[in-house]
Design an enzyme around this catalytic site. Sequence first.
Site, mmCIF file in Angstrom:
data_model
loop_
_atom_site.group_PDB
_atom_site.id
_atom_site.type_symbol
_atom_site.label_atom_id
_atom_site.label_comp_id
_atom_site.label_asym_id
_atom_site.label_seq_id
_atom_site.Cartn_x
_atom_site.Cartn_y
_atom_site.Cartn_z
ATOM 1 N N ARG A 78 22.001 18.095 112.460
ATOM 2 C CA ARG A 78 20.989 19.155 112.491
ATOM 3 C C ARG A 78 21.719 20.486 112.709
ATOM 4 O O ARG A 78 22.346 20.691 113.756
ATOM 5 C CB ARG A 78 19.994 18.904 113.629
ATOM 6 C CG ARG A 78 19.029 20.031 113.791
ATOM 7 C CD ARG A 78 17.977 19.843 114.883
ATOM 8 N NE ARG A 78 17.214 21.061 114.904
ATOM 9 C CZ ARG A 78 16.948 21.789 115.998
ATOM 10 N NH1 ARG A 78 17.330 21.376 117.184
ATOM 11 N NH2 ARG A 78 16.287 22.915 115.906
ATOM 12 N N HIS A 122 16.925 29.754 113.787
ATOM 13 C CA HIS A 122 17.300 29.477 115.182
ATOM 14 C C HIS A 122 17.722 30.810 115.809
ATOM 15 O O HIS A 122 18.861 31.006 116.211
ATOM 16 C CB HIS A 122 18.413 28.422 115.233
ATOM 17 C CG HIS A 122 18.547 27.728 116.563
ATOM 18 N ND1 HIS A 122 18.533 26.358 116.712
ATOM 19 C CD2 HIS A 122 18.720 28.208 117.813
ATOM 20 C CE1 HIS A 122 18.692 26.029 117.984
ATOM 21 N NE2 HIS A 122 18.814 27.145 118.670
ATOM 22 N N GLU A 167 12.098 26.326 118.498
ATOM 23 C CA GLU A 167 11.772 26.809 119.852
ATOM 24 C C GLU A 167 11.145 28.204 119.875
ATOM 25 O O GLU A 167 11.669 29.127 120.520
ATOM 26 C CB GLU A 167 13.021 26.802 120.733
ATOM 27 C CG GLU A 167 13.525 25.408 121.040
ATOM 28 C CD GLU A 167 14.570 25.368 122.148
ATOM 29 O OE1 GLU A 167 14.891 26.410 122.733
ATOM 30 O OE2 GLU A 167 15.063 24.265 122.431
ATOM 31 N N ASN A 296 12.578 19.071 121.781
ATOM 32 C CA ASN A 296 13.841 19.468 122.412
ATOM 33 C C ASN A 296 13.644 19.250 123.905
ATOM 34 O O ASN A 296 12.871 19.972 124.539
ATOM 35 C CB ASN A 296 14.144 20.947 122.140
ATOM 36 C CG ASN A 296 14.482 21.215 120.685
ATOM 37 O OD1 ASN A 296 14.495 20.303 119.859
ATOM 38 N ND2 ASN A 296 14.759 22.461 120.361
ATOM 39 N N TYR A 298 14.893 18.920 127.813
ATOM 40 C CA TYR A 298 15.861 19.159 128.885
ATOM 41 C C TYR A 298 15.166 18.889 130.224
ATOM 42 O O TYR A 298 15.457 17.940 130.921
ATOM 43 C CB TYR A 298 16.376 20.593 128.819
ATOM 44 C CG TYR A 298 17.140 20.869 127.531
ATOM 45 C CD1 TYR A 298 18.505 20.643 127.459
ATOM 46 C CD2 TYR A 298 16.491 21.326 126.374
ATOM 47 C CE1 TYR A 298 19.217 20.863 126.292
ATOM 48 C CE2 TYR A 298 17.194 21.554 125.199
ATOM 49 C CZ TYR A 298 18.548 21.316 125.156
ATOM 50 O OH TYR A 298 19.235 21.518 123.989
ATOM 51 N N GLU A 354 16.737 17.861 120.249
ATOM 52 C CA GLU A 354 17.786 18.333 121.168
ATOM 53 C C GLU A 354 17.654 17.596 122.493
ATOM 54 O O GLU A 354 16.538 17.374 122.975
ATOM 55 C CB GLU A 354 17.651 19.836 121.488
ATOM 56 C CG GLU A 354 18.051 20.751 120.375
ATOM 57 C CD GLU A 354 17.959 22.232 120.752
ATOM 58 O OE1 GLU A 354 18.046 22.576 121.953
ATOM 59 O OE2 GLU A 354 17.785 23.034 119.828
HETATM 60 O O1 IFM Z 1 21.614 26.247 123.312
HETATM 61 C C1 IFM Z 1 20.232 26.112 123.416
HETATM 62 C C2 IFM Z 1 19.607 25.944 122.054
HETATM 63 O O2 IFM Z 1 19.920 27.004 121.211
HETATM 64 C C3 IFM Z 1 18.110 25.858 122.176
HETATM 65 N N1 IFM Z 1 17.737 24.839 123.137
HETATM 66 C C4 IFM Z 1 18.382 24.871 124.429
HETATM 67 C C5 IFM Z 1 19.884 24.916 124.265
HETATM 68 C C6 IFM Z 1 20.582 24.924 125.633
HETATM 69 O O3 IFM Z 1 20.436 26.134 126.271
#
Ligand code: IFM
Length: 448
Positions: A78, A122, A167, A296, A298, A354
């Site tokens: 990706r 992006h 995002e 994505n 985290y 992500e």
């Molecule tokens: O690096 C970023 C990415 O560009 C978008 N999602 C979070 C990542 C970590 O900060």
Amino acid sequence: MAKTMKFPKGFVWGAATAAYQNEGGWKADGKGPSIWDTFSHIPGKTFNNDNGDISCDSYHHYKDDVAAMKWAGMNAYRFSISWPRVMPAGRGRVNAKGLAYYDRLIDECLKAGLEPFVTMYHWDLPQALENKGGWRKKATALAFHDYAVELVKRYSDRVRNWMPINEAPIFVHAGYKAGIHAPGAKESWKVVNQCAHNSLLAHGLGVRAVRAYAKQKSETGIAHPVFASPASRSAADMKAVELWYQSDFLGGQFLWPMCNGGYHKAFLKRAGKDAPDFTDEDMEVIATKNDFLGVNVYFGPIIAADGKGGYKEVPPPDDVQRTSMHWPVLPDCMYWAVKLSEKLFNVDKLYVTENGASFVDTILHDGKIHDLERVKFFRSYLRALHRAMQEGAPVKGYFVWTLCDNFDWNSGYGDKLGIFYTDMVTGNRQPKESARFFRETIKKNRLG
Ligand code: IFM
């Protein structure tokens, strides 16, 4: 003994990167300036005044990136296309050399058995468009449509998977409200909500460009961040978390209208006079059906009922582990991102587009990088993902963020998220322990 967790046959395993964070070549071969070129060159805007002028220099080292993924046994990549590399002023004239770079990258991927998953945007908006109002203006969404058409016409003989926007909540809120990302603006809520609306419109127009011009059967989806988890499974907390997904500025404002055909009334009530202006036609475009949702993951807010029919955010436990970016490690967030997206957004295909973590790591006396905290992180999030899949969630693939240590926006090179260490002088990509972990996991297509 830990249970072995198998992934389905044909599961997509890949790495994710972004043009501004990896490519370098910021002025190469006729590329125009982006808002990130401008922003990162203003002293004090990024950690250490770092910028993406060179970064991993993937513009020249893309073959090394592809070789690294091949070594790890991945079957997909990706990456994003830089709008100003392809259209220096954001609309009109295309840059033949910029387009040719992505031809080379795509061909190299295919040669190595990596399916390209292409993000069209992006965050590196052409500066020329920002000068005319950027995401505050509908004209930017219309320009995005023309750019998307150009990409689809050029690459869709080889690219089948497209993510028009990555995002939106982050580039809108960090870039136009908090001012910590490019273009560094601090706008009123009314303007911010209009930027969000225009980004959704751009996504819908990107999807339509794929539908109209793709040369083969192709799929589209958005890559979306920030997924809330319920504080408990009680009926009240489950209802509260649903309300978050309907009405919150990070949740309800984005996925809900895209997937459910219009802003939720709870969002419009919350936004009040700051709600965006929109037409019925906009809403139809925004609701253009996607084929998949990219999550994505985290960390995300933990939501509980507030006892008054609303929701409140509760802090994670004090002793929660944190990454070097101070982000809490919350593997359950992966489980809930997938489960609640499936339930609330009517999706029948998901990719984790992500997932990754920044930890302090370094080359030790044996010449290796033992990033064991990162390996532990991946294990825990993959376990949570597997649990959701066991319960039937239609997850078709997983992309690690990220391939090589790169430029991470306002934290520059201060935070490392790569599974490969990048030698910024030689361009060498060296596998960390986490890259070896993926190599093993992918080879067996199972965890444990
Ligand atoms: O690096 C970023 C990415 O560009 C978008 N999602 C979070 C990542 C970590 O900060």
